[in-house]
Design a protein around this motif. Sequence first.
Motif, PDB file in Angstrom:
ATOM      1  N   VAL A 101      77.586-105.280 -92.148  1.00  0.00           N
ATOM      2  CA  VAL A 101      77.581-106.915 -92.876  1.00  0.00           C
ATOM      3  C   VAL A 101      76.265-107.416 -93.419  1.00  0.00           C
ATOM      4  O   VAL A 101      76.464-107.982 -93.780  1.00  0.00           O
ATOM      5  CB  VAL A 101      77.647-107.786 -91.350  1.00  0.00           C
ATOM      6  N   ALA A 104      76.489-106.594 -97.198  1.00  0.00           N
ATOM      7  CA  ALA A 104      77.527-107.702 -98.041  1.00  0.00           C
ATOM      8  C   ALA A 104      76.362-108.237 -98.657  1.00  0.00           C
ATOM      9  O   ALA A 104      76.562-109.186 -99.737  1.00  0.00           O
ATOM     10  CB  ALA A 104      78.441-108.602 -96.837  1.00  0.00           C
ATOM     11  N   ASP A 105      74.980-108.895 -97.603  1.00  0.00           N
ATOM     12  CA  ASP A 105      74.727-109.271 -99.012  1.00  0.00           C
ATOM     13  C   ASP A 105      72.611-108.289 -99.481  1.00  0.00           C
ATOM     14  O   ASP A 105      72.074-108.784 -99.883  1.00  0.00           O
ATOM     15  CB  ASP A 105      72.902-109.925 -98.226  1.00  0.00           C
TER      16      ASP A 105
END
Length: 211
Positions: A101, A104-105
């Motif tokens: 997760v 993703a950034d």
Amino acid sequence: MISVLYGGLALIQVALAVRLARSGRWIPFAVATGIAYDSAVVGAGRLIGEGPWLEALNTGRFAVHAILTPLLIVHGAVLVRRGLVVPAWGLAGVLVVFEVVGLADLRLEPRWWSDTLRYVSVDALGPPIPALVTTVILLVVGLVLWVRWRTPWLFLGAAVLLATAGAAVALPVLGNAGEAVLIAAIAATGDRDDGRVSGIRLRGQRPSPSQ
């Protein structure tokens, strides 16, 4: 000079991966292959040069650590007690999802250190919690094996990794060296992923056909 050192570390890590594969330890084999990739990309960075190709390779470095490192928790569970394997997979899965997760950034920028070129995260991601949790668990597993079987290598390898991870903020190559030490310690500790340690069957485990 440092880029050559990274290349040397990559070769050592590949050799360790081959040894782990030959002895049937597939989780450490995957991790060793991943960290060899990491070292090789950093070592070759200045030859590849800045651009999308090197950035993509460096994204792979982050992905390798995110997906593979927590799996060592499962290997540790196998070495200590087979009944812990299922919860170990659950914990490893949670840590992998946490890391993925975060990817993703992920935003990267090129950075030189000595004669090496790599891409690093633009944003401060904070402490690498999954890697830290994995290392602490390996320390505990290593301590258990040291007390139970007089096998200190995993504990010492995890302790070296913990120390070098902190020092890697100033000297990044120490992080890769610490990972190589941990993999070497794992190679010296267990015989197979069937739970044997230095040829000794763990307590309460049924013999495998090869035993």
